[in-house]
Enzyme design. Structure first.
Site, mmCIF file in Angstrom:
data_model
loop_
_atom_site.group_PDB
_atom_site.id
_atom_site.type_symbol
_atom_site.label_atom_id
_atom_site.label_comp_id
_atom_site.label_asym_id
_atom_site.label_seq_id
_atom_site.Cartn_x
_atom_site.Cartn_y
_atom_site.Cartn_z
ATOM 1 N N GLY A 72 0.620 -1.137 0.045
ATOM 2 C CA GLY A 72 -0.103 -0.083 0.035
ATOM 3 C C GLY A 72 1.020 1.233 -0.068
ATOM 4 O O GLY A 72 1.921 1.239 -0.548
ATOM 5 N N CYS A 73 0.423 2.448 0.540
ATOM 6 C CA CYS A 73 1.084 3.557 0.695
ATOM 7 C C CYS A 73 2.445 3.564 1.340
ATOM 8 O O CYS A 73 2.469 3.041 2.510
ATOM 9 C CB CYS A 73 0.133 4.766 1.233
ATOM 10 S SG CYS A 73 0.931 6.328 1.506
#
Length: 217
Positions: free
Chosen positions: A49-50
């Site tokens: 993810g981020c």
């Protein structure tokens, strides 16, 4: 003459398909690149993810000296944040974890990886969706690959359908300067307060024994 032409075309098509298959097979079987130990420190690579979230999580782990945000897993050179966000580069936001193997093992880093994400989510993590946010766990040698496979087998036995890809490590591209240490430099940013910190806290509850005292939120 027409029959001969047809036969030639069939042969060329068959040859072309064979080349495509070979190319595909080569990509699947690419040997991993092992990053040498530098001044006693090793490097591991994860996408989850981020990269702002992942950076903060791993920098809070005992034995990790630094987490660098970047891009990996794709097919283009020198990707930028804008390129990655199109989803066309094949890259995912990733992190280079610099750690002391005498303090924290690769196995523990793998445990941290799965404890800090939605294990079954595909093409994203939390509110971030798209192939650029997919989970990829990279291995550099057979020992690391076995550790990853054993962990996934264990999670599968627990009933999880693991969404993370497992790939041989090839190349890590460092992200733009403004992405580095983002949570540390922008603690009041809406995303950091609303996503990164809650994700860190949720992880810390699962593995409190690996968290640096100064990393508590």
């Amino acid at each position: 003459m027409k029959i001969v032409s047809i036969l030639i075309m069939m042969f060329l098509a068959s040859n072309c398909n064979e080349q495509d298959n070979n190319t595909s097979q080569t990509a699947v079987n690419t040997d991993p690149i092992e990053v040498p130990t530098q001044q006693g420190m090793e490097r591991a690579y994860f996408a989850s993810g981020c990269f702002w979230c992942v950076e903060e999580i791993y920098e809070g782990v005992i034995g990790v000296s630094e987490s660098i945000s970047g891009y990996s897993g794709g097919h283009t050179k020198n990707p930028t944040y804008e390129d990655s966000n199109t989803g066309k580069t094949g890259h995912a936001e990733a992190n280079e974890i610099i750690y002391d193997p005498s303090v924290v093992s690769f196995k523990t880093l793998v445990d941290v990886y799965f404890a800090s994400q939605h294990i079954e989510q595909v093409n994203g993590q939390g509110p971030d969706h798209g192939s650029q946010y997919r989970s990829i766990i990279f291995y550099q040698n057979d020992d690391q690959k076995k550790i990853i496979e054993d962990k996934i087998a264990s999670l599968t036995e627990e009933g999880y359908s693991v969404g993370a890809e497992v790939k041989p490590f090839q190349k890590f591209w460092v992200a733009e300067d403004y992405h580095q240490d983002y949570a540390k430099l922008h603690p009041t940013h809406g995303y950091i307060r609303g996503v990164s910190i809650p994700r860190f806290r949720k992880f810390a509850q699962k593995m409190p024994q690996v968290i640096k005292p100064e990393a508590q939120h």
